[in-house]
Structures are given as C-alpha cells and as structure tokens.
Design a protein around this motif. Sequence first.
Motif, mmCIF file in Angstrom:
data_model
loop_
_atom_site.group_PDB
_atom_site.id
_atom_site.type_symbol
_atom_site.label_atom_id
_atom_site.label_comp_id
_atom_site.label_asym_id
_atom_site.label_seq_id
_atom_site.Cartn_x
_atom_site.Cartn_y
_atom_site.Cartn_z
ATOM 1 N N LEU A 148 0.834 -1.213 0.000
ATOM 2 C CA LEU A 148 0.000 0.000 0.000
ATOM 3 C C LEU A 148 0.864 1.257 0.000
ATOM 4 C CD1 LEU A 148 -2.683 -0.954 2.680
ATOM 5 C CD2 LEU A 148 -2.784 -1.300 0.205
ATOM 6 N N LYS A 173 3.881 1.238 -1.414
ATOM 7 C CA LYS A 173 4.690 1.214 -2.639
ATOM 8 C C LYS A 173 3.921 1.758 -3.818
ATOM 9 C CE LYS A 173 7.512 -2.815 -1.626
ATOM 10 N NZ LYS A 173 7.448 -4.269 -1.746
ATOM 11 N N TYR A 174 2.619 1.525 -3.814
ATOM 12 C CA TYR A 174 1.820 1.843 -4.997
ATOM 13 C C TYR A 174 0.714 2.827 -4.644
ATOM 14 C CZ TYR A 174 4.273 -2.357 -6.452
ATOM 15 O OH TYR A 174 5.253 -3.273 -6.723
ATOM 16 N N GLY A 175 0.934 4.080 -4.965
ATOM 17 C CA GLY A 175 -0.107 5.084 -4.751
ATOM 18 C C GLY A 175 -0.392 5.357 -3.295
ATOM 19 N N THR A 176 0.655 5.460 -2.494
ATOM 20 C CA THR A 176 0.448 5.716 -1.069
ATOM 21 C C THR A 176 -0.115 7.118 -0.862
ATOM 22 O OG1 THR A 176 1.463 5.535 1.128
ATOM 23 C CG2 THR A 176 2.742 6.686 -0.549
ATOM 24 N N ALA A 177 -0.768 7.320 0.265
ATOM 25 C CA ALA A 177 -1.317 8.643 0.586
ATOM 26 C C ALA A 177 -1.626 8.687 2.073
ATOM 27 C CB ALA A 177 -2.591 8.912 -0.213
ATOM 28 N N TRP A 201 -6.803 7.910 -7.369
ATOM 29 C CA TRP A 201 -5.748 7.117 -7.990
ATOM 30 C C TRP A 201 -5.924 7.121 -9.500
ATOM 31 C CZ3 TRP A 201 -8.255 5.851 -3.492
ATOM 32 C CH2 TRP A 201 -7.456 5.763 -2.348
ATOM 33 N N GLY A 205 -2.178 3.696 -10.947
ATOM 34 C CA GLY A 205 -2.036 3.360 -9.525
ATOM 35 C C GLY A 205 -1.480 4.480 -8.676
ATOM 36 N N ALA A 206 -0.913 5.525 -9.294
ATOM 37 C CA ALA A 206 -0.366 6.632 -8.510
ATOM 38 C C ALA A 206 -1.496 7.401 -7.833
ATOM 39 C CB ALA A 206 0.445 7.558 -9.410
ATOM 40 N N ALA A 207 -1.232 7.869 -6.603
ATOM 41 C CA ALA A 207 -2.197 8.712 -5.898
ATOM 42 C C ALA A 207 -1.879 10.163 -6.235
ATOM 43 C CB ALA A 207 -2.093 8.489 -4.391
ATOM 44 N N GLY A 220 1.572 9.788 -4.076
ATOM 45 C CA GLY A 220 2.283 8.521 -3.947
ATOM 46 C C GLY A 220 2.508 7.927 -5.321
ATOM 47 N N ASP A 221 3.751 7.616 -5.638
ATOM 48 C CA ASP A 221 4.066 7.065 -6.954
ATOM 49 C C ASP A 221 3.632 5.613 -7.064
ATOM 50 O OD1 ASP A 221 5.829 9.136 -8.442
ATOM 51 O OD2 ASP A 221 6.586 9.155 -6.368
#
Lengths: 477, 477
Positions: A434, A436-440, B24, B65-67, B95-96
């Motif tokens: 969570l 690593k990919y699109g964290t927030a 996302w 998938g990026a936020a 988030g990348d």
Amino acid sequence: MTTKTVAELLSQDVTLQDVTVKGWVRTFRANRFIALNDGSTINNIQCVVDFENFDEALLKRVTTGAAVHVTGELVESQGRGQSVEIVVKSLEILGDSDPETYPIQPKKHSFEFLRENAHLRTRTNTFSAVMRLRSSLSFAIHKYFNDNGFYYMHTPIVTGSDAEGAGEMFRVSNIDPKNPPLTESGEIDYKEDFFGKETNLTVSGQLEAETYAMSLGKVYTFGPTFRAENSNTSRHLAEFWMIEPEVAFMDLAGNMDLAEDFMKSVLGYVLDKNKEDLEFLEKRLLDEEKTKPQAERSAMSLIEKIKFVVDNNFKRVSYTEAIDILRNSKPNKKKKFNYIIEEWGADLQSEHERYLVEKHFKCPVILFDYPANIKAFYMRLNEDGKTVRAMDILFPGIGEMVGGSQREERLDVLKEKMAALNIPEEELWWYLDLRKYGTAVHSGFGLGFERLVMFATGMGNIRDVIPYPRTPQNAEF
Amino acid sequence: MTTKTVAELLSQDVTLQDVTVKGWVRTFRANRFIALNDGSTINNIQCVVDFENFDEALLKRVTTGAAVHVTGELVESQGRGQSVEIVVKSLEILGDSDPETYPIQPKKHSFEFLRENAHLRTRTNTFSAVMRLRSSLSFAIHKYFNDNGFYYMHTPIVTGSDAEGAGEMFRVSNIDPKNPPLTESGEIDYKEDFFGKETNLTVSGQLEAETYAMSLGKVYTFGPTFRAENSNTSRHLAEFWMIEPEVAFMDLAGNMDLAEDFMKSVLGYVLDKNKEDLEFLEKRLLDEEKTKPQAERSAMSLIEKIKFVVDNNFKRVSYTEAIDILRNSKPNKKKKFNYIIEEWGADLQSEHERYLVEKHFKCPVILFDYPANIKAFYMRLNEDGKTVRAMDILFPGIGEMVGGSQREERLDVLKEKMAALNIPEEELWWYLDLRKYGTAVHSGFGLGFERLVMFATGMGNIRDVIPYPRTPQNAEF
C-alpha cells in the motif's frame, strides 16, 4: 383480524376495535389484570379478564412467563400508567410456565443470577431495554456510515498474520490435539493444518481495512474481535465487537472530526428512537446509585450524560499538555495516584485518564500526539521524531472509548519501525504494498462497541451488554 | 475549497467552478487525459492536462495506480462518456506507482491472479463494483429488519456447544499445542484451556437467536460462521457471513412470506441504489458468457434476473410434489441424473434442485415439508409423523439460497428427537428451557450472505465476493 404487537397496540388511538395479541405474561394481578409483554417495547399492555366468565383452571395457568394468545376489545384504560387496555374476550395458553421452577420471578434478581440465566434474562425489563438499545446503536452506526459514503467491509476473522500486535490471540486449528503432526525438528507442523499455516482469531481488522480504504476511499468494519487475555474485570471480554472506519486522504485532524461527529450522531439517534428504554434505564441507574455513598454518585443522570456528549465539543488536548496538567495536579503532588507522573513519556493509566476527563475538563477529551514508543508501529511519526499522530477519546465513567491514528504512509519510515520491532516484512508484504503503490495520507480509529453500549445504557459490567459474554473460564450457551 | 469525491463531482451541474479532488490514476492517455478514480463510484473523472504547462518529470510520474491531488476547473466535457471534466491547474503526486512492478496494469487480469493480489483487486472496476454491492446489500439487510421491528443480535462466535450439528467445526484454544495438559486418563484437559472447556467456532447462531426471539419477539443475526470442511469448490468458504432471522409466534407459512419479502426488498434496494455498478457487472457477465457455448448462456441478463426475482412470486412446492415431478422428469427416466429419484425420502442433490428451478418452474422455488430424517433435530414435526416444517429456497444459477424451518416447540417431541440423535440434554439445557417456560410456535431461516452477493453481482466464484476468502490451505492477508 391480524395479530398486532404490543408496541403497535399502545400507539393506537382508535379504541373499541377487536384486537389480537400474543406475548408473555409478566404479572397477573387480582385474578384480573394480565401485564403482557412481547419484546416490541418496554411497556406491557394490560389485559383485563372478567374472571367470572373464564374457567378457573385456565386462569391458574396465567403465570409469569407463560405464553398467551389474547383476543378482545381495545378500550381506553381506566387505570393509570397506560392509555389503552384490552378487555379480554378469549384467552389461550400457548405455553405454560411453572411458577415453582421458572427462574425469572416478578421480583428483583441479581445481575450475577441473570448472567447464569442469560438465555432468559431478556425477559426482564433491564435486559430487554439494554438489548433493544444495543440493536438500535448498531443500526445507527450502519446508517451513519452509509449516509456518509462509507462502504461496509467484512475483514477476516481467522487470520494467518500475527503482526497485528494488539494483544494475545486464540489459535484456530483442526489438527488432532492429542497427536499433532510434527516437523522433523519436532515443532507442530501447521502445514498439515486446515489453512496450511498457523492461524488465529483476529484482534483487529484495521490492516485489512487500510487495503480497502486505499481503493474504495472510505470504509468501515463492524465485526467480532478477540483477546486471549486473562482479565477478569468488568471492562474486558475475550470476544467483543469493534467498529473500525478507515479513510484515504484524511489526516489526524480529520480523524478527530470524524470520530466526534460519529459519536454524537449515533448517540443522538438513540436519544431520539429509544426514549422509553432510556428512561427506564435512567431510573434503574438512579436506584442503583442511591445505594452508593454520595461522593460516588454521578452528577448527571443517564440521559443528561448522553445529551452532554451530543451537545458539547470534545476537548482536544495534546499528550504533552496533558502531562503538564497531570504533573501539576493535586493528586500527583499529594501522591494520591498509584503511578506518579514524573516525566514526559509516561504511559497514562486509567486513574490519569479519569482525572483529566472527570475532574479537570469534565467532558469527553481527545488526547493526541502520543510518544511514539508507547504506541503501535503503524502510526504516523510526527516531524519532531518522537511523537506519533495517535489519538484516544476518553469518556466520563468509561475511560478510553476510541483509539485511532493517522497511519504511517512512508515506506521507508514504516520499514524502519517494523525492523525495530522485529516484525518480518514477509508477514506484511501486502501492507507494505500500500506504501509502494499510490500511497497517501490516511487515518482511522477503532471503537469497542460494548464500551459504547455501556455508556448509552449506564450498565456497569460489560458482561451485561452483550448477549452471551465470553470471559476466562466461561463459554456457556 | 473542500476536496470533493469523484461521485460528487460527476453529479454536479454547476460548471466553471474551482474544484479539488484526490484519487488514484486509472489511465493516463496521450499525455493529456487522466482517468481518476477514488472508489466513490465506478466512474472515473477525466482530468485534462495541458502538458505544455507542466513539468515533464512530473507528468512521467502520472502512472496507473499513482495517488494524485488535482485542482482545477470543472467544465462541461467535450468528449463522450462523461458530462463534466476537470481542466487541471495544479497536479501533485501524493504517492508514486512504479509501472514496472505495479501488479494492477490497465489490462484484463485473470481472477486467479487478482485473488493472489486481493489487497489490490478493489482497484479494478469489477472488484470495486462487487464490494460496493456487497456493502449496499449489507445495509439493505439491516434496513429491512430495522424497518420491520426486528432487533439485531450478536450471537457468540466462540461456542462451547457442539450440538448445532451444521457441520465440522474449528477448535479455538490457547493451550500449549506441543505439550497440552492431559487428564489422568490421557485426554486433553480442556479445563486448563482459556474457557475451561472445549470450544469451537460457531456454525450457526440460530439456537441462541431462538432464546432472544422468545423474549424480544423478532430478532436477526448477521455475523460470521465457519465450516472446517475440506471442500475446494467455487461455492464453499471456511468462513462466511450468515443472516438468521428468528420470529416468535410465526409458523412456516409466515416464514416463507418473510423470506420472500426480505429477498425481494434487499434485491430491490440495490436495483435502485447501485444502478451503475450493476450495469457494469451485467456487461462483464455478458462478455464472460460470450466465451461459453450457446446452451450454457443465461437466457436473462444480470439485471433482468434480479428484476425477475423482485417482480415474481416464488413458487411454493412441497417435497412430496417435487419428488413426483422429478420422478416423472425426462432426465430421471432417461437416467441422465447422477442420482436417480426412485422413492419418496430421497435427499435432493443440486442436479435435482437445478432441474426444478431452471427447467421445470423457471423461477425461485420454495420447497417445504421435507422428510424428517434428512433434516435437523430442531425442526417441527408435522402431524403426519414423517415430515418436518422445513423449507429451502432455491434460486436459478445458485441453488439453495435460504434454509429455514418452524422450530419444534413441544418439549417432549424435542427431547425424543435429541435422544434419538444422541444429543445430550445437558448440552442444550438452556435450549430446552425455552420449551419449558412459555413455549410457542416460532420460526426462522438462514441465508448465506455470499450466495446472495454472487446472485446480485453475477460472479461465479464465491472467493470473489468476500474481501479475503478463507479456504483449505489459504488464510493469506
């Protein structure tokens, strides 16, 4: 003529109609007045029998606890305490209740005795009111979240991950306990168990709820959680229900706003919908408190306490401010606390929480920004490097009601925390994903449902607010 | 300017306003069009980037998938498929998501692959729609019962009674599995275990629900239940959620009425509230069915099937009639069934249920009055002495959706039944008490929640309608 519930009949304003009702006899007075209850309301409907027109043998069977079917005419009541009553035309005993052996007599029973008869205790006013309130609070919770765009999520009960860290767990297994399969090194071979690994009962759905928050935005859980802790207190259960909302893009301030709004909303709901049950429980609590010394009695009645929470802002205080208040407090200086607060970093005991809530602020308090080393690994480290974005909500008379935090969303910081606590990354690979990919930024909290029911009902023992309590040495029913 | 959800923005009719949204990235097309989703709806909002005004390095980070946090102006959309879009003024990557390693690429993934990535699968349209529907159905269930005067009851998960008899159970324990305490005779000494006796995970809350029905009148459970059965099928889970209403003074006919009304109500609710998710899932199912031979495709689309249930009466057929129909059916005469129906008393297999529902009646069917010896001990024996007041509701494509009965309310008959099945009375003393004190006719049913979610979503594997499925050899996440 359809059968009506007692609640329906008591709210009728059309009298002189024929009605039929089924329920259980609470009392039968003067061979004439049956107080009938069917669980639909705390109130009984009075059924008036003209004993000269009924068989004596039949009337003898009208005993406390008997199930009866009454048909008659709904009329304005002559007596006090009710607006309508039924003049009975026909009376049928559906199920007898032997007055010699029936445990629930029309007198005051101790709560201990009723716990041993938990299958019958909702036949009393107190427990029927408590359980109707419990149901109403549950619905209010679902309604609040549904109205506010949250999705309900069922997190797993059986968990293969033991990294949740909230407490001792129960093992779930179906290997032969007497001759368990062993590995070459003599350990239990859980590969042979049902799930192919060691599994336990969940202590929290939070980590899984985070996965859904990071895709569906706003989610909540409401399900059973477990602690295998040997605490025989009036505040602990081995099995209890927990509510855990989790929201993406929400920080700690938003989390406090949500928790406060949520608490006010669900308590406001029962004030509105469960007036009669609350009035009964308020009176019960008042009677109970009369047996206590003046100093231990509540300043407010049950309904006043609930209204106070609904109508007043929760006081938000940082842990650091709280420590200052406690350090300079009378009980600290006079060494009345069991644990004297000396320095920043001390874990707060319930005596300190009670002091803050009940003596100092006299309202619900949200404590936030706790020292990192007394809180869980997943909480967001503040820029000071020593506190985390945690919050606890403390309620008068109950103590901690809600515990929550903003979650650590930075992969590197989270990994460091886990390494320091020896939590293996392989255990929580999906939780790390969570980040690593699109964290927030995201946050959530947990609310022990039974604590809320205790607050809303004024019941003092957690075993009395859940149908069949599970505690050390007790899994009856 | 408060952050809005995508669902809120898409329902706006005031354009030319400044808005901010977080979500996302689903896709980023032509270095210009970001399809942004935040879980609040199946639909994405299109965010239009004028790439000349943005840093190239920033735009490279706009990956699936990026936020991201987008601020801009809400305008009428020029493109098809959406009414409004955002002309982006500022864009922040929260988030990348590394496109080289992110598992959820903008392409079709197999459900097997997504099960292995269950923590990310709600980032797809299919699983977000399924889980929104699951949540909506849950709320519809609570709402139905609340609106109809039922109380929600939390029955225990850890149970000390093994007489429920619905299937194999999981043991719950915290004794040392390697060196368990033993009695003198060499058996495991469960007195030393946490609860002081052998405990298991519940298979049903019915027996406890009966205790509350016999005091509160109308109650229901909605909680997790467990089966330690080694069935690796698309219809079975080791952990699943069940709904069990139980009503005092209600007979089997009332039970059928309740179940039918309930099913229609909750399915009607999602038809109304989850239109867009259902349309998406309907299209998905249609695409899936295109890969099947014509004969195996459904005659009706997903929404048509749901509407059919909502709009049509369920056919009520006694077991005896059903046996006659089956005995005279083509597949029976031509020996196409695996189990040929020869005489009254045969247990129906799913092939027979499917024939009745899908070929013969072509609608949901309620079968009732089954032979006593193929049903549970607590079901009300009919006056014929050989059938019980049981009912099963069978749905097209799903099979058994609901199983219920009127309960045996007569103490003597119940005791005989238990004796015949070697169920010790001491185990269920509290259940027998309900027949001793104020017994009455009462009934209820159980509905496997995941079966309902399968029906309402058109998903073919039960593992795809619960967040984290528990099955043999699998308790991941």
